[in-house]
Design a protein around this motif. Sequence first.
Motif, short mmCIF file in Angstrom:
data_model
loop_
_atom_site.label_atom_id
_atom_site.label_comp_id
_atom_site.label_asym_id
_atom_site.label_seq_id
_atom_site.Cartn_x
_atom_site.Cartn_y
_atom_site.Cartn_z
N GLY A 1 -1.80 4.55 10.01
CA GLY A 1 -1.65 3.22 10.59
C GLY A 1 -1.24 3.26 12.05
O GLY A 1 -1.79 2.53 12.88
N HIS A 2 -0.29 4.12 12.39
CA HIS A 2 0.18 4.20 13.77
C HIS A 2 -0.86 4.84 14.69
O HIS A 2 -0.99 4.46 15.85
N ALA A 3 -1.61 5.81 14.17
CA ALA A 3 -2.67 6.41 14.98
C ALA A 3 -3.75 5.38 15.30
O ALA A 3 -4.26 5.33 16.43
N ALA A 4 -4.08 4.54 14.31
CA ALA A 4 -5.09 3.51 14.54
C ALA A 4 -4.63 2.49 15.57
O ALA A 4 -5.45 1.97 16.34
N ALA B 1 5.49 12.55 1.07
CA ALA B 1 4.28 13.10 1.66
C ALA B 1 3.20 12.04 1.86
O ALA B 1 2.63 11.90 2.94
N PHE B 2 2.92 11.25 0.81
CA PHE B 2 1.84 10.28 0.91
C PHE B 2 2.23 9.07 1.74
O PHE B 2 1.41 8.51 2.48
N ALA B 3 3.49 8.63 1.64
CA ALA B 3 3.93 7.50 2.45
C ALA B 3 3.87 7.85 3.93
O ALA B 3 3.43 7.04 4.77
N ALA B 4 4.30 9.07 4.28
CA ALA B 4 4.25 9.51 5.68
C ALA B 4 2.81 9.61 6.17
O ALA B 4 2.52 9.30 7.34
N LEU B 5 1.89 10.02 5.30
CA LEU B 5 0.49 10.13 5.69
C LEU B 5 -0.10 8.76 6.00
O LEU B 5 -0.77 8.57 7.04
N ILE B 6 0.14 7.77 5.14
CA ILE B 6 -0.36 6.42 5.39
C ILE B 6 0.29 5.83 6.64
O ILE B 6 -0.37 5.16 7.45
N PHE B 7 1.58 6.10 6.83
CA PHE B 7 2.28 5.63 8.02
C PHE B 7 1.64 6.22 9.28
O PHE B 7 1.43 5.51 10.27
N GLN C 1 0.82 -1.21 0.00
CA GLN C 1 0.00 0.00 0.00
C GLN C 1 0.86 1.26 0.00
O GLN C 1 0.55 2.23 -0.71
N LEU C 2 1.93 1.26 0.80
CA LEU C 2 2.79 2.44 0.88
C LEU C 2 3.43 2.75 -0.47
O LEU C 2 3.44 3.90 -0.92
N SER C 3 3.97 1.72 -1.13
CA SER C 3 4.63 1.98 -2.41
C SER C 3 3.64 2.39 -3.48
O SER C 3 3.94 3.22 -4.35
N MET C 4 2.42 1.85 -3.42
CA MET C 4 1.41 2.24 -4.40
C MET C 4 1.02 3.70 -4.24
O MET C 4 1.03 4.48 -5.20
N VAL C 5 0.65 4.09 -3.03
CA VAL C 5 0.16 5.45 -2.83
C VAL C 5 1.29 6.47 -3.01
O VAL C 5 1.04 7.61 -3.41
N ALA C 6 2.54 6.06 -2.78
CA ALA C 6 3.67 6.98 -2.91
C ALA C 6 4.04 7.25 -4.36
O ALA C 6 4.62 8.29 -4.67
N THR C 7 3.72 6.32 -5.26
CA THR C 7 4.20 6.44 -6.64
C THR C 7 3.09 6.65 -7.67
O THR C 7 3.39 6.84 -8.86
N LEU C 8 1.83 6.63 -7.26
CA LEU C 8 0.74 6.78 -8.23
C LEU C 8 0.81 8.10 -8.99
O LEU C 8 0.80 8.11 -10.23
N LEU C 9 0.89 9.20 -8.29
CA LEU C 9 0.89 10.51 -8.96
C LEU C 9 2.16 10.73 -9.79
O LEU C 9 2.07 11.27 -10.90
#
Length: 467
Positions: free
Chosen positions: A231-234, A222-228, A71-79
Amino acid sequence: MNTVSDPQRQEVAEDVGESMSSNNRKAMGAVLLAVALASLDTAIANTALPQIAADLHTTPSASVWIINAYQLSMVATLLPFASLGERVGHKRVFIGGVSIFLIASLLCALAPSLNALTAARVLQGVGAAAVMSVNVALIRFLYPAHRLGRGVGLNALVVGVSFAVGPTVASLLLAIASWPWLFAINIPLGLLALAFGLPNLPATPKRDALFDPLAALLNAVAFAALIFALGHAAQRASWQTVVISLGVTLAAGVLLIRREAGHRAPMLPIDLFRRPMFALSTFTAICAFAAQGLAFVSLPFFFENVLSRSQVEAGFLMTPWPVMVAAIAPIAGRLSDRYSPGALGGIGLGLLCIGMTLLALMPPHPSVLDISLRMALCGLGFGFFQSPNLKAFMASAPPERSGGASGVIGTARLLGQATGAALVALSFGIAGHHGPVLALAWGAGFAAVGCVASALRVMGGKVSIKH
């Protein structure tokens, strides 16, 4: 400056879309097959985590990185891939993405350790991101304006059904084979997508602009840190970790926006978000996929732990949702060629909200029919939403920005799903045994907010699209 003029682009779209020749059907088949593989692998590994953890002699908590890495690599490289597609051509990015996905799938199947499997999943996510960043952009050039809804309806069907049936497919494969086959099966299917795609996918317009590696890096951070952070907040990790991650997201995002200020086609398409229809479509998609993520992650626990159903029964009880998505998505796509996507999407999310509310309020001992009707209503609503929303996305962006719009579609989907999965984990932390019920209630809330956002698009009038 585009290398293909608007009249030429119009001719390409009409030639392939009006008759849908054998070559163009093969091209569409290649796109849909690759999209199905990328979507399935978003969810298929979840079911195999216990077996993978046991075989690789690792802990369940550590094995979660098999999911997170993808998920991290996908969301980080889509744009970045969407931006690259506008510069080198969507076909090249698509073919490159399928090729990377195939190599990574082989590495996953042969991985001897958790670290090796996680690294292969990172690479697999990169390949999936390349495919998902340009799939809708390619479909736009395979269909003329008045038939675009049909194309995005098929795409919506494949994405929705693949994500929904991922756990079922994984369970069937694991019943007859070991977990490496979950990844090895991608290889012949991916080769088939390449065989259809290489000779048949159309050449699309290119922009005379250099790809900006620094902007790509800032976007990824930016996006990888957001997903990270999500996950940690949850998981209710230390607040310092969450705050630092959000700080990194904010800093990288600000630097990215400043670097691309005044750019005609920025990697993070701020210019497109200035269009109310596009911004509302993005927000609606995030809400809808958050609701779907909350449902698909929590429902197996709901059926097994709350309603005391067996694992096999739980798998069958999940079936009405994807079946209804498969049935209604193409119909909704055709309707979006005639009626307001905002109104259709609002109706769909309203039905999804009602369905998830009814699931959360399920009586203690419901019959199979009671459960199936509620699941079918959810699938009807989500299927009715997705195709019109894709149409609204592409209709609100100019043709030369198809790649950027396609990238935002994939990013919104992943952000929504990641948010939903994170909230399920938080629900378990807050409500314990009743966590799935709380998750379903939150899902109904997201669907309701998305319904309102979609309805607001009706105020913008009828959506028109020009190639």
